[in-house]
Design a protein around this motif. Structure first.
Motif, PDB file in Angstrom:
ATOM      1  N   GLY A 139     -30.963  16.046  -6.573  1.00  8.47           N
ATOM      2  CA  GLY A 139     -30.897  16.923  -5.419  1.00  8.47           C
ATOM      3  C   GLY A 139     -30.212  16.257  -4.250  1.00  8.47           C
ATOM      4  O   GLY A 139     -29.555  15.223  -4.359  1.00  8.47           O
ATOM      5  N   SER A 140     -30.386  16.882  -3.092  1.00  8.10           N
ATOM      6  CA  SER A 140     -29.770  16.428  -1.850  1.00  8.10           C
ATOM      7  C   SER A 140     -30.391  17.241  -0.729  1.00  8.10           C
ATOM      8  O   SER A 140     -31.304  18.043  -0.967  1.00  8.10           O
ATOM      9  N   VAL A 141     -29.895  17.082   0.479  1.00  5.73           N
ATOM     10  CA  VAL A 141     -30.408  17.910   1.574  1.00  5.73           C
ATOM     11  C   VAL A 141     -30.150  19.389   1.317  1.00  5.73           C
ATOM     12  O   VAL A 141     -30.838  20.244   1.892  1.00  5.73           O
ATOM     13  N   PHE A 142     -29.200  19.709   0.439  1.00  5.15           N
ATOM     14  CA  PHE A 142     -28.967  21.122   0.103  1.00  5.15           C
ATOM     15  C   PHE A 142     -30.243  21.787  -0.412  1.00  5.15           C
ATOM     16  O   PHE A 142     -30.476  22.968  -0.157  1.00  5.15           O
ATOM     17  N   GLU A 143     -31.064  21.048  -1.157  1.00  9.54           N
ATOM     18  CA  GLU A 143     -32.246  21.664  -1.762  1.00  9.54           C
ATOM     19  C   GLU A 143     -33.308  22.035  -0.734  1.00  9.54           C
ATOM     20  O   GLU A 143     -34.248  22.766  -1.042  1.00  9.54           O
ATOM     21  N   LEU A 144     -33.167  21.551   0.499  1.00 12.45           N
ATOM     22  CA  LEU A 144     -34.163  21.815   1.539  1.00 12.45           C
ATOM     23  C   LEU A 144     -33.711  22.851   2.562  1.00 12.45           C
ATOM     24  O   LEU A 144     -34.503  23.288   3.392  1.00 12.45           O
ATOM     25  N   LEU A 145     -32.438  23.245   2.520  1.00 14.33           N
ATOM     26  CA  LEU A 145     -31.886  24.064   3.603  1.00 14.33           C
ATOM     27  C   LEU A 145     -32.559  25.424   3.753  1.00 14.33           C
ATOM     28  O   LEU A 145     -32.706  25.930   4.865  1.00 14.33           O
ATOM     29  N   LYS A 146     -32.977  26.036   2.637  1.00 10.79           N
ATOM     30  CA  LYS A 146     -33.563  27.377   2.732  1.00 10.79           C
ATOM     31  C   LYS A 146     -34.961  27.371   3.345  1.00 10.79           C
ATOM     32  O   LYS A 146     -35.513  28.439   3.636  1.00 10.79           O
ATOM     33  N   THR A 147     -35.527  26.194   3.573  1.00 16.29           N
ATOM     34  CA  THR A 147     -36.828  26.121   4.240  1.00 16.29           C
ATOM     35  C   THR A 147     -36.696  25.971   5.752  1.00 16.29           C
ATOM     36  O   THR A 147     -37.703  26.061   6.466  1.00 16.29           O
ATOM     37  N   VAL A 148     -35.483  25.738   6.239  1.00 17.54           N
ATOM     38  CA  VAL A 148     -35.300  25.478   7.678  1.00 17.54           C
ATOM     39  C   VAL A 148     -35.788  26.661   8.510  1.00 17.54           C
ATOM     40  O   VAL A 148     -36.553  26.496   9.472  1.00 17.54           O
ATOM     41  N   VAL A 396     -50.066  27.185  -7.191  1.00 16.89           N
ATOM     42  CA  VAL A 396     -49.417  28.469  -6.913  1.00 16.89           C
ATOM     43  C   VAL A 396     -48.891  29.058  -8.217  1.00 16.89           C
ATOM     44  O   VAL A 396     -48.928  28.420  -9.275  1.00 16.89           O
ATOM     45  N   ASP A 397     -48.393  30.303  -8.137  1.00 21.55           N
ATOM     46  CA  ASP A 397     -48.093  31.031  -9.371  1.00 21.55           C
ATOM     47  C   ASP A 397     -46.613  31.093  -9.722  1.00 21.55           C
ATOM     48  O   ASP A 397     -46.243  31.726 -10.716  1.00 21.55           O
ATOM     49  N   LYS A 398     -45.756  30.436  -8.937  1.00 21.09           N
ATOM     50  CA  LYS A 398     -44.332  30.432  -9.293  1.00 21.09           C
ATOM     51  C   LYS A 398     -43.649  29.237  -8.645  1.00 21.09           C
ATOM     52  O   LYS A 398     -44.169  28.639  -7.697  1.00 21.09           O
ATOM     53  N   GLY A 399     -42.484  28.900  -9.180  1.00 20.95           N
ATOM     54  CA  GLY A 399     -41.752  27.752  -8.665  1.00 20.95           C
ATOM     55  C   GLY A 399     -41.793  26.582  -9.623  1.00 20.95           C
ATOM     56  O   GLY A 399     -42.680  26.479 -10.476  1.00 20.95           O
ATOM     57  N   GLY A 400     -40.826  25.696  -9.502  1.00 21.68           N
ATOM     58  CA  GLY A 400     -40.730  24.569 -10.398  1.00 21.68           C
ATOM     59  C   GLY A 400     -40.402  23.271  -9.689  1.00 21.68           C
ATOM     60  O   GLY A 400     -40.846  23.038  -8.558  1.00 21.68           O
ATOM     61  N   HIS A 401     -39.583  22.451 -10.328  1.00 25.28           N
ATOM     62  CA  HIS A 401     -39.310  21.104  -9.825  1.00 25.28           C
ATOM     63  C   HIS A 401     -38.626  21.134  -8.463  1.00 25.28           C
ATOM     64  O   HIS A 401     -38.935  20.332  -7.592  1.00 25.28           O
ATOM     65  N   PHE A 402     -37.681  22.046  -8.281  1.00 30.09           N
ATOM     66  CA  PHE A 402     -36.993  22.173  -6.996  1.00 30.09           C
ATOM     67  C   PHE A 402     -37.655  23.282  -6.179  1.00 30.09           C
ATOM     68  O   PHE A 402     -37.037  24.285  -5.822  1.00 30.09           O
ATOM     69  N   ALA A 403     -38.920  23.094  -5.871  1.00 29.89           N
ATOM     70  CA  ALA A 403     -39.729  24.164  -5.284  1.00 29.89           C
ATOM     71  C   ALA A 403     -39.173  24.662  -3.953  1.00 29.89           C
ATOM     72  O   ALA A 403     -39.134  25.868  -3.698  1.00 29.89           O
ATOM     73  N   ALA A 404     -38.740  23.750  -3.077  1.00 31.72           N
ATOM     74  CA  ALA A 404     -38.223  24.169  -1.778  1.00 31.72           C
ATOM     75  C   ALA A 404     -36.958  24.996  -1.928  1.00 31.72           C
ATOM     76  O   ALA A 404     -36.689  25.895  -1.118  1.00 31.72           O
ATOM     77  N   TRP A 405     -36.182  24.696  -2.939  1.00 33.90           N
ATOM     78  CA  TRP A 405     -34.922  25.385  -3.209  1.00 33.90           C
ATOM     79  C   TRP A 405     -35.167  26.720  -3.896  1.00 33.90           C
ATOM     80  O   TRP A 405     -34.545  27.733  -3.586  1.00 33.90           O
TER      81      TRP A 405
END
Length: 426
Positions: A139-148, A396-405
């Protein structure tokens, strides 16, 4: 790779940062003048010729023969990768990915002799809780951008003003636009100390930390070191594997007796992961330079190596553009080798085992969220054995390794809940 970075006068720097709403100072906090700890605004600006060269390399790919099975057991299937690469070489637009980064305040600062790239986004809400979040590999900072948005402006995303965070999103050493270490020693403990220095340099006297993948051992190291101002951590790939279970996994033996149903399910998923999917870590942990010779010269080799991670299904919840933003960042920053060395620094340990070390020494509050499609679902029984001050645990009931993304709204809601008890009363 080329970027544009500015080194203005101290007065210009502070004025620019204030105008961007990017740097918040506590009363009396200051940045010391000088090259070693100055904070420089940063803008991504990749020359067009580098993008053109990438497309030429993609077009000239020499492909292997097709796999001899009808599943992914030999790796990503040829036809699937060819379709992705065809899109990458023709329709994908890096400038859109670049614009995602440049839409947010970015900075560079030197810590421990290395340039650290980071995003710093202040909330409009007063008394926002400062939060430093760490990405992982691949990953990278890209994987966190949608949480901003959800984290800095919770009122638009189902939260209240009291849930707001100020965000600091650094690129790990050797990753993205951060500098590449020229020597050894950049392990999670050293990165943790650098992150504490970054938060102090930004003037934050109270803050929390979060991480998944490599962000988990880094955040755990921060909690173990307990730097001034750190209130607690949240991790979404917790180091909960008990020593006896870890020993069995390492030896390839059967599940220990006496496990609960959830513990046995966790052991089974870990056993599958270690036997079938951990080859990438073994290679990077023992021969990162050899990996680099191949991946630095072949964009398709790099894409295939990164794509095969997470069971070879990154498109399960990510778009092709999101996935290719990340791969292209690794290519343009030539960071295949420098990022792989983090595994070598930890002697080829997995992220889970690297983080599992010394958890008993952590006395700060720890919060955990378990996502169902993670490498394994950490049982709460193991979590409580590993962390003696576990203040929050939720499955929680959904999401995986790149949860923030993959699930940014759910991920953000989890962080609000996890850190709510650590917010100072106002």
């Amino acid at each position: 790779m080329s970027t544009m970075s500015l080194t203005p006068t101290r007065r210009d720097l502070l004025a620019a940062a204030a105008a961007a709403g990017a740097i918040g100072f506590l009363p009396g906090a200051a940045l010391t003048a000088g090259a070693d700890d100055s904070i420089r605004p940063f803008t991504v600006n990749i020359p067009q010729e580098e993008i053109t060269e990438l497309r030429l390399r993609i077009a000239a790919t020499r492909w292997p023969d097709q796999e001899t099975v009808n599943d992914r057991s030999q790796g990503i299937q040829l036809a699937k990768l060819q379709a992705i690469v065809r899109y990458w070489g023709t329709d994908y637009d890096w400038r859109k990915g670049e614009a995602k980064l440049n839409a947010l305040p970015q900075f560079m600062t030197e810590i421990d002799g290395l340039d650290i790239h980071f995003l710093h986004v202040r909330s409009k809400h007063p008394n926002a809780l400062p939060l430093i979040m760490t990405h992982g590999w691949p990953g990278s900072v890209f994987e966190l951008l949608k949480t901003v948005g959800p984290l800095t402006d919770p009122t638009k995303h189902g939260g209240s003003p009291e849930d707001a965070f100020d965000l600091v999103l650094p690129s790990m050493p050797g990753y993205g636009f951060s500098g590449k270490p020229k020597g050894t020693g950049w392990k999670p403990d050293r990165i943790a100390r650098a992150w504490a220095e970054l938060m102090e340099r930004l003037g934050y006297g109270r803050y929390v930390a979060q991480g998944g993948d490599w962000g988990s051992p880094i955040s755990s190291a921060m909690a173990r070191q307990a730097p001034r101002g750190l209130l607690g951590i949240h991790i979404n790939l917790p180091a909960t594997i008990p020593p006896d279970v870890a020993a069995v996994l390492a030896s390839g033996g059967p599940a220990p007796a006496g496990l609960t149903e959830k513990e046995r399910a966790a052991f089974s998923s870990l056993d599958t992961f270690y036997k079938k999917y951990r080859a990438y870590a073994a290679m990077m942990g023992t021969r990162p330079q050899m990996i680099g010779y191949a991946l630095t010269d072949s964009p398709v080799g790099l894409a295939a190596f990164m794509y095969d991670y997470n069971n070879g299904e990154p498109e399960r919840l990510l778009s092709k553009d999101e996935m290719l933003d990340d791969v292209t960042l690794y290519w343009l920053t030539n960071s295949a080798t420098s990022s792989a060395r983090l595994y070598w620094e930890t002697m080829g340990q997995s992220v889970l085992l690297a983080a599992a070390q010394k958890t008993a020494e952590i006395s700060l509050p720890v919060a955990i969220t378990v996502f169902p499609e993670e490498v394994y679902r950490a049982p709460e029984t193991w979590a409580r054995r590993a962390y003696r001050n576990l203040i929050y645990f939720n499955e929680v009931d959904k999401g995986g390794h790149f949860a923030a993304w993959e699930e940014p709204e759910l991920f953000s809601a989890e962080l609000r809940a996890a850190f709510r008890s650590l917010r100072p009363a106002h």
